[in-house]
Design an enzyme around this catalytic site. Sequence first.
Site, PDB file in Angstrom:
ATOM      1  N   ASP A 210      -1.031   1.481  -4.083  1.00 39.98           N
ATOM      2  CA  ASP A 210      -1.986   0.417  -4.188  1.00 39.98           C
ATOM      3  C   ASP A 210      -3.464   1.195  -4.851  1.00 39.98           C
ATOM      4  OD1 ASP A 210      -3.060   0.716  -2.761  1.00 39.98           O
ATOM      5  OD2 ASP A 210      -3.665  -1.270  -1.738  1.00 39.98           O
TER       6      ASP A 210
ATOM      7  N   SER B  78       0.982  -1.505  -0.019  1.00 37.25           N
ATOM      8  CA  SER B  78       0.406   0.160   0.017  1.00 37.25           C
ATOM      9  C   SER B  78       1.096   1.325   0.492  1.00 37.25           C
ATOM     10  CB  SER B  78      -0.871   0.211   1.126  1.00 37.25           C
ATOM     11  OG  SER B  78      -1.724   1.084   1.201  1.00 37.25           O
TER      12      SER B  78
ATOM     13  N   ASP C 157      -2.380   6.842  -3.121  1.00 31.77           N
ATOM     14  CA  ASP C 157      -1.470   6.325  -2.729  1.00 31.77           C
ATOM     15  C   ASP C 157      -0.769   5.267  -3.215  1.00 31.77           C
ATOM     16  OD1 ASP C 157      -3.361   4.285  -2.471  1.00 31.77           O
ATOM     17  OD2 ASP C 157      -2.480   3.316  -1.144  1.00 31.77           O
TER      18      ASP C 157
ATOM     19  N   ASP D  84      -5.800   2.721  -3.404  1.00 31.36           N
ATOM     20  CA  ASP D  84      -7.567   2.534  -3.194  1.00 31.36           C
ATOM     21  C   ASP D  84      -7.932   3.846  -2.337  1.00 31.36           C
ATOM     22  OD1 ASP D  84      -5.122   2.254  -0.739  1.00 31.36           O
ATOM     23  OD2 ASP D  84      -6.316   0.232   0.165  1.00 31.36           O
TER      24      ASP D  84
HETATM   25 MG    MG Z   1      -3.334   1.512   0.637  1.00 27.63          MG
END
Ligand code: MG
Length: 449
Positions: free
Chosen positions: A240, A95, A238, A242
């Site tokens: 990844d 993440s 961010d 999300d």
């Molecule tokens: Mg994330």
Amino acid sequence: MGKLFGTFGIRRIANEEFTPEMVTRLALSFGTFIEGRTVVVGRDPRKSSEMLYHAVIAGLMSCGCRVIELGVTATPTLQWACRQWSHWGAMITASHNPPEWNGLKLMEKSGKGLDPEQETVVEEIYFKENFRRVPWSSIPQETVKRPVNHDYVRAIISKVNAEAIRNSAFRVVIDCANGSPALITPLLLSELGCRVVSINSHPDGRFPGRNPEPTPQNLTDLSTMMRHGDFDVGFAQDGDGDRLIVVRDEGVFISGDYSVSLVADTLAKRMGPGPIVTTVATTHLLKEIAHKTGRRFIATAVGDRLVAKALQESEGIFGCEENGGMIFPDFVWGRDGAIAAAWILDIMATTGKPLKEILAELPTYYQVKKKVFVDPGKKEKIIRKIDAVTATYPDRITLDGYKVVFHDDSWILVRPSGTEPLFRVFSESRNQSQAEQLVEEYLEIIHGV
Ligand code: MG
């Protein structure tokens, strides 16, 4: 027995603790848990992700799992694919953590992250090593490679008022953190007819542009561009993909509490019945929005999986977190930054107003958020003290830390961290000095122990 899983998946330093061997064993544990069913596997562009991706695939295939490879993608894109095809999922990502980290997030067939109870079973298999290894003749001969980033972008476009957005020809800056969003969000914005300037938009696992956590301190390039350029809105994600941070004209960061409220307010007016779901740490503006449109307001403990689960169970219309995470239950059972950006553009296009004006129409609530480190030896004593101090209030919520809601709907929340010697102290009020005073009062109590 050790504890592997944190708030969402496992995160460790790559190639120190989080080695290919460990990851293969984790994949074997997951493959055993799901009895060799098909798994969708994806990864972020970290330096160690390709290596760990092959380790995950090897472990799964050893259990007889058929593997569908998505390659480099965002976490919500993988969750979307799981839901589309009704397959389990495994995402290699850490993440927003710094580049030396990596991790693994496991998904149900709905695309929602595994429940903690399911993770406990995977952990038991991991430590007992009773893996389901199939005979050589049952090992799937090859994986199926099925990149979905473009399909996912098209699916987002079908969910919003694309025509209105295209007619607006917005000027947009997107900061992709050199993460997975680089392969998705600039394309989405272009397809929506925006004039796009993208920064940190080549995938690079060293994260040369900025720290992948989208905090205002890490987004100085974006805010400088917004201040000096002629743009309608700025977005940052961010590593990844999300999470989404929204920046309006003049480089002003919109707090997560307000970006989620903006979307909640619009969805509440447009959609049929169903509650709005968030966590105890998020603004009560959402409660006001929910009640004004005759809906329930549901608050869970902090954690996006808990919000997603409550959304599933209550058939809610929207889920969110105070950090700007948004969950659209008709799309992905988890936070999704790309569709959140499309929704912000939808709102700007259909109202025909600049973000600054739309935000000014929402009621004003003031939030104060502080983080305080304490002597580790005193942590338990502080918790007991906060428990005692808050126990006298009639409207106390102890779902996650200690929250007291006062008669004017002001509130204070004190949450001890599960892993560190630190407390988060949040307050909110319609009166700024009241919000500040509440936090001061509880910081004094903490320091006085
Ligand atoms: Mg994330």
